[in-house]
Design a protein around this motif. Structure first.
Motif, mmCIF file in Angstrom:
data_model
loop_
_atom_site.group_PDB
_atom_site.id
_atom_site.type_symbol
_atom_site.label_atom_id
_atom_site.label_comp_id
_atom_site.label_asym_id
_atom_site.label_seq_id
_atom_site.Cartn_x
_atom_site.Cartn_y
_atom_site.Cartn_z
ATOM 1 N N ILE A 183 30.460 -70.555 90.303
ATOM 2 C CA ILE A 183 31.439 -70.381 89.232
ATOM 3 C C ILE A 183 31.105 -69.088 88.531
ATOM 4 N N SER A 184 32.078 -68.215 88.425
ATOM 5 C CA SER A 184 31.761 -66.932 87.800
ATOM 6 C C SER A 184 31.540 -67.125 86.319
ATOM 7 N N PRO A 185 30.419 -66.647 85.816
ATOM 8 C CA PRO A 185 30.149 -66.821 84.398
ATOM 9 C C PRO A 185 31.153 -66.056 83.559
ATOM 10 N N PRO A 186 31.643 -66.659 82.532
ATOM 11 C CA PRO A 186 32.692 -66.024 81.775
ATOM 12 C C PRO A 186 32.216 -64.937 80.826
ATOM 13 N N SER A 187 30.931 -64.894 80.567
ATOM 14 C CA SER A 187 30.475 -63.897 79.611
ATOM 15 C C SER A 187 29.332 -63.122 80.207
#
Lengths: 488, 381
Positions: free
Chosen positions: B373-377
């Motif tokens: 899951i691509s980290p959002p920050s």
């Protein structure tokens, strides 16, 4: 729908409770019954706006939704309800239900009114400068306090509930277009998955939202002040309001938020930076001071400067306890006094404080049970802890742990414990971001609102530490205006 | 904890870890050993070896920019051989260096303590860090960097400046320099454990800025390591051969150290911190090697820590034995792993990835190929 059976079913669902009220009346030619909980509604408005107009109706053979909406004067439109179970739930949550003969459905009126605490300054976050409004226990009032500060259609409240018995209303609050959708969805999923008998305070929800259940540190932010919550939402965080609690939760939560106070944003940045540094120093100092003192006294007394060593020797040589035991005992007594004075009525707690101060400060030292230096160190450390009120629980526990380690392993043990603690904090994540952000990993952009705080006009982007859909916080128009003014 | 993300660090974190890896054990016994072999030219030996180490670090960075060792597309046989070599090297180095650290701590800081207790405490913390992974070690180093920087600043500000530069002369470039470099190889090549990290794009510095930071870090490491050796020779000259724990006894080089206590607390604190991080990296490397053989198991780091502990307490026992082992033929094994194997791996990886025309990945958080899951920050690597 059988009128009598429905009414009986609803009444029997409430058992023998005494606060369920029923009013029988005829609406035109239809027999009808109002059911509600006493004390939960505005009786005056109920009589004036609902009962009177309906009593005066003549010739009606069937009660319909349009008829009720036309006849009664309500700001909240009447709604149709299907099923006894739902009707019972609504009555329990303070609504008025109308059951009418010859009508296939029931009707819901909202005329809630109950006494609640007035909006006042929260006792845990007083300020010299800044708004003094605080959240109360009522969800709608709290939603209004946020809405009043965020006059944008992008402000979204999504209502959920949790608790099989309490059916506590929970509002997930965010600014659409700023808060990241994935974070919002994840929070909603977490709340929906809660299956517990009751939620009586927001900290119940906080425990369910924490990623690391055994964490020493709180991983969910909380505040009783709307200005703080709005500030956090503008940075991309999501707020969670729980009915019945004045503490509003925020996520994601970073450790450095504990060192930020609302007032920092209302005063000059150099002063705010200084205060933040003081908080950080006080926190570290109070956490480690008792442990370092014990370590030096038990194992590494050669680390004491000579003059200090000589002066402290005078006070400790006759103490019958080891430095570790002495420190642990004094800290335990402080904890007992602290706990008692918080729980007791104010006049009793004042007396307790005096007794505690005399017993600890005078009698114990005079009797040679404790050394004066140990008492001073615990006192300084305890005062320091209160500089960061949100982490009192963890720092109190950690002080004991550090003192224990210092007693066994000395200064090296303390250093190793600090390294392990930092490693532990660095491994914690909060909803897609590192708990230690923006210091580990270092995000230089966010340091402008870290230990040292920059001027508000320099906050051009939202923090990189937090997930957001929109990074731009401030457009540099004011700089152009200033330049133009200077040119003139 | 998502293990796919556990080894991922930013370039600045890599620089910091490389600095800690290179510097930590250069300031304990090595200074004394080099002077005993190369006399007043010990600083030249240090200059040569540090230059090589920095170049090797660049090679390691070149390798891990394609991914950490376990993630590199290597033939199974090569991967297993490398894992075995690195495991033995990491464990041997961890035991030898830890014994040096524990010896310093137990003899200098305590009046009367069994060094096995100190070793146990140290290994427990290192084991915890190794278990948490490279990312946590890097983050911890980033936080503790400020403590090291403060300690360094303290010594710079209050340093005694009466250095005898004449001790650096005469310069003869004698054969003893080569002998010193050869004999104390175990104290060099401190970067192979970094092969188990991978680098993602920095949110702070890109392009020129990152290049400037890298240059500063290299110069800083070089100046610190060589500069401290120069100071050591200037202060003690040839008699440095009998001065143990070199810069950890810096009270003599500081104007106010005695005023704040008879021992140098800031140095002790920052050095113990550096030592913990350095040893954690070695244990982490050991754990990652075992992972290649046994797969992901929670107890791998405990096995590594226990191995190191047993080696220190029952294998090495004291500083003298440690010295004998470190200067024995074992050093050539370490030399092979730390130098030859790294160079060979770099050439292999470079050629292979260039041929396959694979992008120099710096696997960014948004890279969907990593199936995470691509980290959002940016707060999360």
């Amino acid at each position: 729908m059988d009128f009598q059976k429905t009414c009986d079913d609803i009444v029997s669902a409430f058992g023998t409770t005494c606060d369920l009220r029923t009013i029988d009346l005829n609406i035109g030619e239809c027999k009808s019954k109002f059911l509600y909980i006493d004390g939960y509604i505005d009786t005056l408005l109920f009589e004036e706006n609902i009962l009177k107009p309906l009593k005066n109706l003549e010739g009606t053979k069937e009660v319909t939704l349009s008829l009720l909406n036309e006849t009664t004067m309500m700001t909240t439109p009447v709604e149709q309800i299907d099923g006894v179970e739902k009707a019972v739930d609504l009555i329990a949550s303070g609504e008025i239900i109308l059951v009418a003969e010859n009508s296939p459905v029931m009707f819901k009126y909202s005329e809630k009114k109950y006494t609640q605490r007035a909006i006042s300054e929260p006792p845990v976050s007083t300020v010299l400068r800044g708004p003094r409004e605080g959240f109360v226990e009522d969800l709608k009032t709290n939603m209004f306090l946020i809405r009043r500060r965020l006059a944008t259609p992008k402000l979204t409240f999504e209502l959920l509930d949790a608790g099989r018995y309490t059916r506590t209303k929970i509002a997930v609050c965010f600014i659409d277009g700023i808060a990241e959708k994935r974070t919002v969805d994840r929070i909603k999923r977490q709340i929906k998955s809660i299956d517990i008998d009751g939620i009586v305070e927001s900290s119940y929800i906080a425990r369910f939202l924490e990623e690391n259940k055994l964490s020493l540190f709180s991983q969910v932010g909380s505040s009783e002040k709307p200005d703080i919550i709005v500030g956090k939402m503008l940075e991309g965080r999501v707020a969670i309001i729980v009915d019945g609690s004045p503490s509003v939760l925020t996520l994601p939560f970073l450790l450095y938020e504990n060192f930020q106070m609302s007032e920092d944003y209302y005063i000059k940045s150099y002063r705010a930076s200084m205060l933040r540094f003081v908080r950080l120093f006080a926190f570290s100092f109070s956490l480690l001071l008792p442990a370092v003192y014990v370590a030096l006294q038990e194992h590494q007394y050669q680390l004491f400067p000579l003059k200090f060593l000589l002066s402290s020797l005078g006070s400790i040589y006759a103490i019958p306890l080891s430095a570790t035991l002495e420190m642990l005992l004094i800290m335990a007594i402080f904890e007992i006094l602290n706990e008692t004075s918080i729980r007791m009525p104010r006049y009793v707690s004042m007396a307790l404080s005096v007794v505690g101060a005399i017993v600890l400060g005078e009698a114990a030292v005079s009797a040679g049970l404790f050394s004066i230096s140990a008492v001073i160190i615990v006192a300084v450390s305890t005062v320091g802890i209160y500089c960061v009120p949100d982490e009192i629980n963890s720092s109190n526990v950690l002080r004991f742990v550090f003192v224990g380690i210092a007693g066994v392993l000395g200064i090296v043990g303390v250093i190793l414990a600090v390294v392990a603690l930092i490693a532990y904090i660095c491994s914690v994540n909060s909803y897609g971001t590192s708990f230690m952000s923006p210091y580990a990993p270092a995000l230089l952009h966010d340091w402008q609102d870290g230990v040292f705080k920059a001027q508000i006009e320099e906050f051009e982007e939202r923090p990189l530490s937090l997930p957001t859909q929109n990074r731009t916080r401030q457009r540099p128009a004011h700089k152009k205006v200033r330049q133009d003014e200077e040119d003139k | 904890m998502n293990n796919k993300l556990n080894d991922r660090i930013y370039p600045e974190q890599f620089l910091l870890l490389a600095f800690i890896s290179i510097m930590t054990f250069k300031v304990v016994m090595l200074a004394q050993y080099l002077v005993s072999e190369a006399g007043n030219e010990a600083y030249i030996a240090m200059t040569v070896m540090i230059s090589i180490e920095i170049m090797m670090c660049a090679l390691v960075y070149g390798i891990i920019s394609y991914g950490s060792l376990p993630r590199l597309d290597l033939p199974k046989g090569i991967r297993y051989v490398l894992a075995l070599l690195l495991f033995v090297t990491s464990m041997a180095k961890c035991a030898l260096l830890a014994s040096e650290g524990v010896s310093y701590v137990s003899t200098t800081i305590y009046d009367n303590v069994r060094w096995s207790y100190v070793c146990l405490a140290l290994m427990l913390v290192c084991c915890y860090l190794a278990y948490k992974g490279g990312k946590v070690i890097a983050r911890t180093a980033q936080i503790l960097f400020w403590l090291m920087a403060l300690s360094f600043a303290f010594h710079v500000v209050f340093a005694k400046t009466d250095l005898q530069f004449v001790n650096l002369l005469p310069l003869e470039f004698s054969a003893d320099i080569a002998v010193a470099c050869d004999k104390y190889l175990v104290w060099f090549g401190d970067y192979s454990c970094l092969l188990f990290l991978s680098v993602s794009k920095s949110p702070n510095a890109k392009g020129k800025r990152l290049a400037v930071w890298t240059a500063l870090a290299i110069i800083g490491t070089f100046v610190c390591a060589v500069g401290l050796m120069v100071i050591f020779v200037c202060v003690f000259g040839d008699s440095g051969a009998i001065v143990g724990n070199a810069f950890l006894n810096v009270s003599s080089l500081n104007k106010i150290a005695f005023m704040i206590g008879s021992m140098d607390l800031p140095t002790v604190c920052s050095w113990v911190v550096m030592c913990t991080i350095r040893l954690s990296l070695l244990l982490y490397a050991g754990k990652e090697c075992l992972k290649i053989f046994f797969g992901e198991k929670w107890w791998l780091s405990a096995v590594c820590a226990l191995t190191a502990y047993l080696l220190i307490v029952y294998g090495i026992g004291n500083l003298k034995t440690g010295y004998s082992i470190a200067t024995s033929a074992l050093r050539y094994f370490v030399y092979f792993t730390d130098f030859i194997a790294v160079i060979a791996l770099y050439i292999f990886v470079h050629v292979k990835y260039k041929k396959a025309n694979k992008p120099k990945a710096l696997p960014s958080p948004q890279n969907p190929a990593l199936k995470q899951i691509s980290p959002p920050s940016q707060g999360e690597e």
